[in-house]
Design a protein around this motif. Structure first.
Motif, PDB file in Angstrom:
ATOM      1  N   UNK A  27       0.836  -1.204   0.000  1.00 18.12           N
ATOM      2  CA  UNK A  27       0.000   0.000   0.000  1.00 18.12           C
ATOM      3  C   UNK A  27       0.871   1.255   0.000  1.00 18.12           C
ATOM      4  N   UNK A  28       1.906   1.263   0.832  1.00 20.68           N
ATOM      5  CA  UNK A  28       2.779   2.445   0.886  1.00 20.68           C
ATOM      6  C   UNK A  28       3.453   2.676  -0.471  1.00 20.68           C
ATOM      7  N   UNK A  29       3.838   1.591  -1.132  1.00 21.46           N
ATOM      8  CA  UNK A  29       4.423   1.736  -2.461  1.00 21.46           C
ATOM      9  C   UNK A  29       3.453   2.389  -3.426  1.00 21.46           C
ATOM     10  N   UNK A  30       2.192   1.996  -3.407  1.00 21.18           N
ATOM     11  CA  UNK A  30       1.184   2.607  -4.276  1.00 21.18           C
ATOM     12  C   UNK A  30       1.013   4.088  -3.980  1.00 21.18           C
ATOM     13  N   UNK A  31       0.973   4.423  -2.682  1.00 19.24           N
ATOM     14  CA  UNK A  31       0.794   5.832  -2.301  1.00 19.24           C
ATOM     15  C   UNK A  31       1.986   6.662  -2.772  1.00 19.24           C
ATOM     16  N   UNK A  32       3.184   6.143  -2.579  1.00 21.91           N
ATOM     17  CA  UNK A  32       4.381   6.877  -3.014  1.00 21.91           C
ATOM     18  C   UNK A  32       4.412   7.046  -4.536  1.00 21.91           C
ATOM     19  N   UNK A  70       9.056   4.237  -3.784  1.00 18.18           N
ATOM     20  CA  UNK A  70       7.988   3.271  -4.052  1.00 18.18           C
ATOM     21  C   UNK A  70       8.566   1.910  -4.422  1.00 18.18           C
ATOM     22  N   UNK A  71       9.590   1.929  -5.306  1.00 17.97           N
ATOM     23  CA  UNK A  71      10.208   0.674  -5.729  1.00 17.97           C
ATOM     24  C   UNK A  71      10.831  -0.044  -4.531  1.00 17.97           C
ATOM     25  N   UNK A  72      11.459   0.700  -3.640  1.00 17.06           N
ATOM     26  CA  UNK A  72      12.070   0.085  -2.456  1.00 17.06           C
ATOM     27  C   UNK A  72      11.002  -0.558  -1.563  1.00 17.06           C
ATOM     28  N   UNK A  73       9.892   0.161  -1.379  1.00 19.52           N
ATOM     29  CA  UNK A  73       8.815  -0.378  -0.547  1.00 19.52           C
ATOM     30  C   UNK A  73       8.248  -1.659  -1.158  1.00 19.52           C
ATOM     31  N   UNK A  74       8.043  -1.665  -2.463  1.00 15.85           N
ATOM     32  CA  UNK A  74       7.461  -2.821  -3.124  1.00 15.85           C
ATOM     33  C   UNK A  74       8.417  -4.015  -3.093  1.00 15.85           C
ATOM     34  N   UNK A  75       9.706  -3.762  -3.224  1.00 15.87           N
ATOM     35  CA  UNK A  75      10.684  -4.853  -3.129  1.00 15.87           C
ATOM     36  C   UNK A  75      10.723  -5.432  -1.714  1.00 15.87           C
ATOM     37  N   UNK A  76      10.666  -4.549  -0.728  1.00 19.35           N
ATOM     38  CA  UNK A  76      10.637  -5.022   0.663  1.00 19.35           C
ATOM     39  C   UNK A  76       9.375  -5.841   0.916  1.00 19.35           C
ATOM     40  N   UNK A  77       8.238  -5.373   0.375  1.00 18.59           N
ATOM     41  CA  UNK A  77       6.984  -6.112   0.533  1.00 18.59           C
ATOM     42  C   UNK A  77       7.076  -7.482  -0.118  1.00 18.59           C
ATOM     43  N   UNK A  78       7.733  -7.544  -1.270  1.00 18.43           N
ATOM     44  CA  UNK A  78       7.890  -8.828  -1.955  1.00 18.43           C
ATOM     45  C   UNK A  78       8.678  -9.806  -1.097  1.00 18.43           C
ATOM     46  N   UNK A  79       9.670  -9.306  -0.385  1.00 16.70           N
ATOM     47  CA  UNK A  79      10.469 -10.170   0.480  1.00 16.70           C
ATOM     48  C   UNK A  79       9.685 -10.717   1.655  1.00 16.70           C
ATOM     49  N   UNK A 108       7.918   0.382 -11.444  1.00 16.19           N
ATOM     50  CA  UNK A 108       8.197   1.693 -10.837  1.00 16.19           C
ATOM     51  C   UNK A 108       9.576   2.178 -11.233  1.00 16.19           C
ATOM     52  N   UNK A 109      10.536   1.271 -11.309  1.00 16.03           N
ATOM     53  CA  UNK A 109      11.901   1.646 -11.730  1.00 16.03           C
ATOM     54  C   UNK A 109      11.956   2.001 -13.206  1.00 16.03           C
ATOM     55  N   UNK A 110      11.188   1.287 -14.043  1.00 15.28           N
ATOM     56  CA  UNK A 110      11.213   1.558 -15.480  1.00 15.28           C
ATOM     57  C   UNK A 110      10.602   2.902 -15.830  1.00 15.28           C
TER      58      UNK A 110
END
Length: 403
Positions: free
Chosen positions: A358-363, A372-381, A399-401
């Protein structure tokens, strides 16, 4: 005709009421289950030879009652107990309700309550329950045996709780049913995101409970919540088994029959004349999504208001996380981020993959793509299933692309 399959089908239907009837008589759940199993074995031995009786349930009850009589005789309690056991079965609904409450008794750990409820009320075998919760069969067998022993040693009475104790005990029962449902709705382990076997069993338990306690609004609220959430199953998974988020779902694939059942149950909960409980409020939130033909048509102000109410009834960081999602669409990303920042230090959020999602989406909405990319990668882990990990990594890569 495959008589063994017929016996097994009859057993699945009749076992909960049979165990409930026997438990009321012998006042021991473990012993009641053993007697019922003996009746089942007798059916496996006799029905292939003599044919399936016209009333299989009555046949099983009669055999089990006779075995209980023999047991009581051996234990020298004939004078008092024989009259109880030899009598015609009565109060079956009360028996079954008592069984549900004892299986979900607070003296047991939560995971044991769920397992015992599936065994005694759901009629599932140990191996089936073990597969459902992805643990070895031996482990699940020990868990169930330990739970029955705990109930026996604690001398938990086999009865429906009185009025003074009922609200607390009913809450524990509903928690167990919803625990089973949520494990199936969003699996906490394994490769699959959805476990339909568990959700269907939880919904069946909910319907049984609603039939036994028709005046309890929260029971209907839970039935409504499970039906409305289950209505989205066909749309929640893509062609390759990947998760499909709510905003991307094809709503024409939602199950209209389940929606109708869910809305009807929600109506029963609201008409009960009692203050709404947390399950009914969650069902009302699900109904807001159901009534919107498109994601963009959702009444987000109503959803926020309902989450405000839920936060008062059952405060938790997960409720606040969901409220942040609603605020994102109602008031924008800044309002949502403020809520997320407020729960960021909660220990549960540090381990919860959906917080990062959710935080990744908001960012992303705020244009902060690196974060956002960092949050989503952490969530994936942190994601518990392979499907979710893959989805989150794909979103992080996007998000990175897009920078």
């Amino acid at each position: 005709m495959d008589v063994r399959r017929t016996v097994e089908a009859v057993w699945r239907i009749e076992a909960p009421r049979l165990v409930a009837f026997l438990a009321r008589l012998v006042q021991d759940v473990g012993l009641a289950e053993e007697i019922a199993q003996e009746a089942f074995i007798s059916a496996l031995e006799q029905w292939p030879r003599d044919g399936v009786p016209d009333n299989p349930g009555a046949w099983l009850t009669s055999v089990a009652r006779r075995r209980a009589v023999d047991l009581i005789r051996r234990e020298r309690l004939r004078d008092q107990k024989y009259a109880e056991v030899a009598a015609e079965p009565g109060g079956e609904d009360s028996d079954l309700l008592s069984l549900i409450f004892i299986a979900c008794h607070p003296v047991l750990p939560r995971e044991s309550r769920a397992a015992l409820a599936l065994r005694l009320v759901g009629g599932l075998g140990t191996e089936e329950i073990a597969r459902a919760f992805l643990v070895p069969s031996a482990t699940m067998g020990q868990r169930i045996s330990r739970a029955k022993r705990t109930l026996s040693e604690a001398q938990v009475p086999y009865e429906v709780p009185g009025d003074d104790e009922l609200p607390h005990r009913l809450s524990a029962v509903l928690e167990v049913v919803y625990l089973i449902f949520t494990e199936g709705y969003s699996s906490t382990s394994g490769e699959e995101w959805i476990r339909r076997d568990l959700t269907e069993e939880a919904m069946r338990l909910g319907r049984v409970l609603a039939g036994l306690m028709p005046r309890e609004p929260e029971v209907h609220g839970l039935v409504a919540l499970m039906a409305l959430q289950s209505s989205r199953f066909r749309a929640r998974v893509g062609p390759n088994g990947e998760p499909v988020l709510l905003q991307d779902q094809d709503r024409s694939r939602w199950d209209r029959t389940l929606i109708a059942h869910g809305l009807a149950a929600l109506g029963r909960a609201r008409r009960a004349g009692k203050p709404l409980g947390p399950y009914t409020v969650q069902a009302a939130i699900a109904a807001c999504h159901t009534r919107a033909h498109r994601f963009e048509d959702t009444d987000w102000d109503a959803v926020v208001a309902l989450y405000d109410a839920l936060g008062q009834l059952a405060p938790s960081p997960v409720v606040e996380l969901n409220r942040a999602v609603a605020l994102l669409h109602a008031d924008g990303p800044h309002a949502a981020l403020a809520v997320l920042d407020g729960i960021r230090e909660q220990p549960r959020m540090a381990r919860y993959h959906l917080y990062g999602a959710v935080r990744g989406d908001v960012l992303l909405k705020l244009g902060r793509r690196d974060e956002a990319a960092e949050e989503l990668e952490r969530a994936a882990g942190l994601a518990p299933t392979l499907r979710e990990r893959t989805l989150l990594m794909e979103r992080a890569a996007a998000a990175n692309r897009d920078q």
